[in-house]
Scaffold this motif. Structure first.
Motif, PDB file in Angstrom:
ATOM      1  N   THR A   1      15.507  -1.448   5.619  1.00 61.85           N
ATOM      2  CA  THR A   1      15.393  -0.199   6.373  1.00 61.85           C
ATOM      3  C   THR A   1      14.434  -0.341   7.545  1.00 61.85           C
ATOM      4  O   THR A   1      14.766  -0.016   8.682  1.00 61.85           O
ATOM      5  N   TYR A   2      13.234  -0.857   7.278  1.00 61.51           N
ATOM      6  CA  TYR A   2      12.279  -0.953   8.381  1.00 61.51           C
ATOM      7  C   TYR A   2      12.701  -2.000   9.401  1.00 61.51           C
ATOM      8  O   TYR A   2      12.468  -1.832  10.601  1.00 61.51           O
TER       9      TYR A   2
ATOM     10  N   GLY B   1       0.808  -1.220   0.000  1.00 62.36           N
ATOM     11  CA  GLY B   1       0.000   0.000   0.000  1.00 62.36           C
ATOM     12  C   GLY B   1       0.839   1.267   0.000  1.00 62.36           C
ATOM     13  O   GLY B   1       0.569   2.205  -0.752  1.00 62.36           O
ATOM     14  N   ALA B   2       1.865   1.281   0.843  1.00 63.37           N
ATOM     15  CA  ALA B   2       2.710   2.481   0.927  1.00 63.37           C
ATOM     16  C   ALA B   2       3.543   2.672  -0.328  1.00 63.37           C
ATOM     17  O   ALA B   2       3.738   3.798  -0.785  1.00 63.37           O
TER      18      ALA B   2
ATOM     19  N   LEU C   1       8.076   0.997   8.159  1.00 60.09           N
ATOM     20  CA  LEU C   1       7.856   0.374   6.856  1.00 60.09           C
ATOM     21  C   LEU C   1       7.074   1.295   5.929  1.00 60.09           C
ATOM     22  O   LEU C   1       7.456   1.502   4.775  1.00 60.09           O
ATOM     23  N   ALA C   2       5.987   1.860   6.420  1.00 67.27           N
ATOM     24  CA  ALA C   2       5.157   2.746   5.590  1.00 67.27           C
ATOM     25  C   ALA C   2       5.957   3.960   5.122  1.00 67.27           C
ATOM     26  O   ALA C   2       5.890   4.341   3.941  1.00 67.27           O
ATOM     27  N   LEU C   3       6.716   4.545   6.022  1.00 63.80           N
ATOM     28  CA  LEU C   3       7.498   5.732   5.655  1.00 63.80           C
ATOM     29  C   LEU C   3       8.620   5.370   4.687  1.00 63.80           C
ATOM     30  O   LEU C   3       8.856   6.090   3.706  1.00 63.80           O
ATOM     31  N   ALA C   4       9.320   4.264   4.943  1.00 57.34           N
ATOM     32  CA  ALA C   4      10.412   3.847   4.052  1.00 57.34           C
ATOM     33  C   ALA C   4       9.880   3.503   2.661  1.00 57.34           C
ATOM     34  O   ALA C   4      10.451   3.922   1.647  1.00 57.34           O
ATOM     35  N   ALA C   5       8.773   2.764   2.594  1.00 57.32           N
ATOM     36  CA  ALA C   5       8.215   2.378   1.291  1.00 57.32           C
ATOM     37  C   ALA C   5       7.744   3.600   0.507  1.00 57.32           C
ATOM     38  O   ALA C   5       8.012   3.717  -0.699  1.00 57.32           O
TER      39      ALA C   5
END
Length: 170
Positions: free
Chosen positions: A123-124, A56-57, A98-102
């Motif tokens: 990263t996450y 989603g991200a 995860l959401a921010l990195a993606a």
């Protein structure tokens, strides 16, 4: 290694479509863990609660990813007791990373490749692992994702890549 330009939909929280898309990914993050928990230690091995947050991200932006990242572990814990209440904070932290990195990687590289998805997952996991270490006071807990959860990390990388490529065709 194949790459494909990503048609990004950096959806804003001001758009109702963001909530509908996030709701679909939250549903995925509820269903997939239920399937994985049919296998002994399936949640620890396959790390399923992160999968649709990644997709989603990466495809729809960090805001959709963040909605998915925050709602998924809370809803799963309230409905099914998994993740255990004691683990919700740690999973929330990892999910947010995860959401921010993606979202960041997708907006920067504007392509989907195994390498870009690998970068997001590493990263996450590293940032989330450091946070988990700080919260729990033991390095054993975050290392478990790299030991026991290796099949899940590989599933996130390869499966995430394939699902994002599929969504690009739609």
């Amino acid at each position: 290694m194949q790459t494909q330009t990503v048609q990004l939909y950096s959806l804003s929280l001001r758009e109702s479509k963001s909530f509908l898309v996030a709701l679909a990914f939250i549903a995925g993050n509820i269903a997939l863990p239920q399937l994985c928990h049919l296998i002994p230690q399936g949640g620890l091995i396959f790390l399923p609660i992160y999968f649709f947050t990644l997709v989603g991200a990466y495809k729809y932006g960090w805001q959709v990813g963040l909605l998915t990242a925050v709602a998924s572990p809370i809803v799963n814990s309230l409905l099914f007791g998994m993740p255990a209440h004691a683990m919700v904070a740690i999973i929330l932290v990892k999910s947010v990373f995860l959401a921010l990195a993606a979202g960041l990687v997708a907006s920067r590289v504007r392509k989907v490749s195994l390498l870009s998805i690998l970068a997001v997952v590493l990263t996450y996991q590293v940032l989330g692992g450091l946070a988990e270490w700080a919260i729990t006071g033991t390095i054993a807990a975050p290392l478990q994702d790299f030991q026991l959860g290796l099949p899940g990390l590989l599933f996130q990388i390869v499966g995430g890549y394939l699902v994002i490529r599929y969504l690009l065709r739609k």
